[in-house]
Motif scaffolding. Structure first.
Motif, short mmCIF file in Angstrom:
data_model
loop_
_atom_site.label_atom_id
_atom_site.label_comp_id
_atom_site.label_asym_id
_atom_site.label_seq_id
_atom_site.Cartn_x
_atom_site.Cartn_y
_atom_site.Cartn_z
N HIS A 257 42.67 75.10 24.14
CA HIS A 257 42.12 75.46 25.47
C HIS A 257 40.62 75.67 25.44
O HIS A 257 40.12 76.71 25.87
CB HIS A 257 42.82 76.66 26.10
N SER A 258 39.88 74.68 24.95
CA SER A 258 38.42 74.81 24.90
C SER A 258 37.75 74.04 26.03
O SER A 258 38.32 73.12 26.61
CB SER A 258 37.87 74.27 23.58
N LEU A 259 36.55 74.48 26.33
CA LEU A 259 35.62 73.71 27.16
C LEU A 259 34.38 73.50 26.30
O LEU A 259 33.74 74.46 25.89
CB LEU A 259 35.27 74.49 28.43
N MET A 260 34.07 72.24 26.00
CA MET A 260 32.94 71.95 25.13
C MET A 260 31.67 71.79 25.97
O MET A 260 31.61 70.95 26.87
CB MET A 260 33.17 70.65 24.36
N LEU A 261 30.67 72.62 25.67
CA LEU A 261 29.39 72.59 26.38
C LEU A 261 28.36 71.93 25.47
O LEU A 261 28.02 72.49 24.41
CB LEU A 261 28.95 74.01 26.73
N GLY A 262 27.88 70.75 25.85
CA GLY A 262 26.99 69.98 24.98
C GLY A 262 25.53 70.36 25.17
O GLY A 262 25.08 70.56 26.30
N PHE A 263 24.80 70.44 24.07
CA PHE A 263 23.38 70.80 24.10
C PHE A 263 22.57 69.91 23.17
O PHE A 263 23.09 69.35 22.20
CB PHE A 263 23.18 72.26 23.66
N ARG A 264 21.27 69.80 23.48
CA ARG A 264 20.26 69.30 22.54
C ARG A 264 19.34 70.48 22.24
O ARG A 264 19.11 71.33 23.11
CB ARG A 264 19.45 68.16 23.17
N ALA A 265 18.80 70.52 21.05
CA ALA A 265 17.86 71.58 20.70
C ALA A 265 16.88 71.05 19.67
O ALA A 265 17.17 70.09 18.96
CB ALA A 265 18.60 72.80 20.15
N ARG A 266 15.70 71.69 19.60
CA ARG A 266 14.67 71.29 18.64
C ARG A 266 14.57 72.33 17.54
O ARG A 266 14.53 73.53 17.82
CB ARG A 266 13.30 71.21 19.32
N ALA A 267 14.48 71.86 16.29
CA ALA A 267 14.24 72.78 15.18
C ALA A 267 12.78 73.22 15.20
O ALA A 267 11.89 72.43 15.53
CB ALA A 267 14.55 72.08 13.86
N THR A 268 12.57 74.48 14.87
CA THR A 268 11.21 74.98 14.81
C THR A 268 11.07 75.75 13.51
O THR A 268 12.03 76.34 13.02
CB THR A 268 10.91 75.88 16.03
N GLY A 269 9.90 75.72 12.93
CA GLY A 269 9.72 76.41 11.64
C GLY A 269 10.25 75.57 10.50
O GLY A 269 10.24 74.33 10.55
N SER A 270 10.76 76.26 9.47
CA SER A 270 11.19 75.57 8.26
C SER A 270 12.36 74.62 8.54
O SER A 270 13.28 74.95 9.30
CB SER A 270 11.63 76.59 7.22
#
Ligand code: ZN
Length: 325
Positions: A257-270
């Motif tokens: 019973h999941s709802l998958m919420l898709g995201f993009r994100a940027r790495a910052t730092g190391s």
């Protein structure tokens, strides 16, 4: 030229590509109106249930009967009088006025029950979803999600007494204290993280066989926003810090019973990866060329196209990718 406007122009292009790439997710399609206003209309529901034109989709343990042969795959429906015992729920009404119900009960086996036909077999939503039409994919996703909920929420979480279905199978009410309980969803975030060179972060879960990789994912915790969950999960699993978590689309994933919420994100730092070895066996950055070569050599395999993970990876890559599990 200043960096500001350029950066915004790039973001807009990304957003356009993401929204185009994530259309028609296999389990996010539908053609049937959910007829929510009818769920409490007992007379209408009773009339629909005796109408021989009404179609019933039987689901059991996440499976339904699917007919596949020379033509496109399609769900096998039964008439109400052929439906087995089980929790009944209204799925909706199509443009022709045909009413659809689901029943969580024993599948009418093709060789023993009321459903005839070669090429008919019980298939899971994961397998059937990509093969079905928009109408059937939506009906099966809805029915499996409700069936999974009814199967495990038979008792009141307050007092432990039995609960009974209400609202045409879209809620349950305790027979003792009268409390009403709605279907449970477990929201999960799934995110593609890129570095400043636009390489993407893929990882292998410790429970998966060798070579399987995907983007990172995890459940949203109580009292947490989806964006906070993205940042927390990425950092817990790989030690990477992210910024700019951006929603790109969602897909129901009723397994159970999941709802998958898709995201993009940027790495910052190391960019140095430190995996949480309890959950993640390995993780690394892939350029598009490295991903293509690793798939071609069989070094890695991506999640199946039915998953939002596959589609988010494709939307980053820019075109269709094979090499699925
Ligand atoms: Zn109760």
């Amino acid at each position: 030229m200043s960096a500001g406007p350029d950066r915004h122009a790039e973001l807009s292009a990304d957003e356009l590509r993401d929204s185009a790439g994530l259309r028609n997710l296999a389990l996010s399609r539908s053609e049937v109106d959910r007829s929510t206003a009818r769920r409490s209309d007992a007379a209408w529901l009773a009339a629909a249930w005796v109408d021989p034109g009404t179609r019933v989709l039987v689901v059991s343990d996440g499976q339904a009967l699917v007919r596949s042969g020379d033509g496109p795959a399609e769900l096998v429906f039964v008439a109400p009088q052929q439906a087995p015992e089980g929790v009944r729920f209204l799925l909706g009404t199509d443009a022709d006025g045909v009413v659809y119900f689901g029943v969580d009960g024993s599948l009418p086996l093709p060789d023993a029950g009321p459903v005839p036909g070669a090429g008919v077999q019980p298939i899971s939503l994961r397998q059937a979803g990509p093969l079905l039409s928009d109408r059937d994919a939506g009906l099966m996703t809805h029915a499996v999600a409700l069936g999974n909920w009814h199967e495990v929420h038979t008792h009141c979480p307050r007092c432990g007494a039995v609960t009974e279905p209400e609202l045409a199978g879209h809620s349950r009410r305790c027979v003792v204290d009268g409390s009403e309980h709605f279907p449970r969803l477990d929201p999960a975030v799934i995110m593609l993280v890129t570095d400043p060179d636009d390489r993407c972060l893929l990882a292998r879960n410790a429970l998966w066989p060798e070579r399987r990789v995907s983007i990172l994912a995890g459940f949203v915790e109580p009292g947490e926003s989806a964006e906070q969950a993205v940042a927390r999960e990425v950092h817990e699993e790989t030690g990477i810090t992210i910024e700019d978590a951006r929603y790109v689309g969602s897909q129901p994933w009723p397994m159970p019973h999941s709802l998958m919420l898709g995201f993009r994100a940027r790495a910052t730092g190391s960019l140095e990866i430190k995996v949480d070895s309890d959950e993640i066996a390995e993780a690394r950055w892939f350029s598009r060329g490295e991903l293509r070569a690793s798939i071609a050599s069989g070094e890695i395999r991506l999640p199946p196209p039915v998953s939002i993970a596959h589609r988010i990876i494709e939307s980053w890559y820019g075109t269709d990718l094979g090499g699925a599990w």
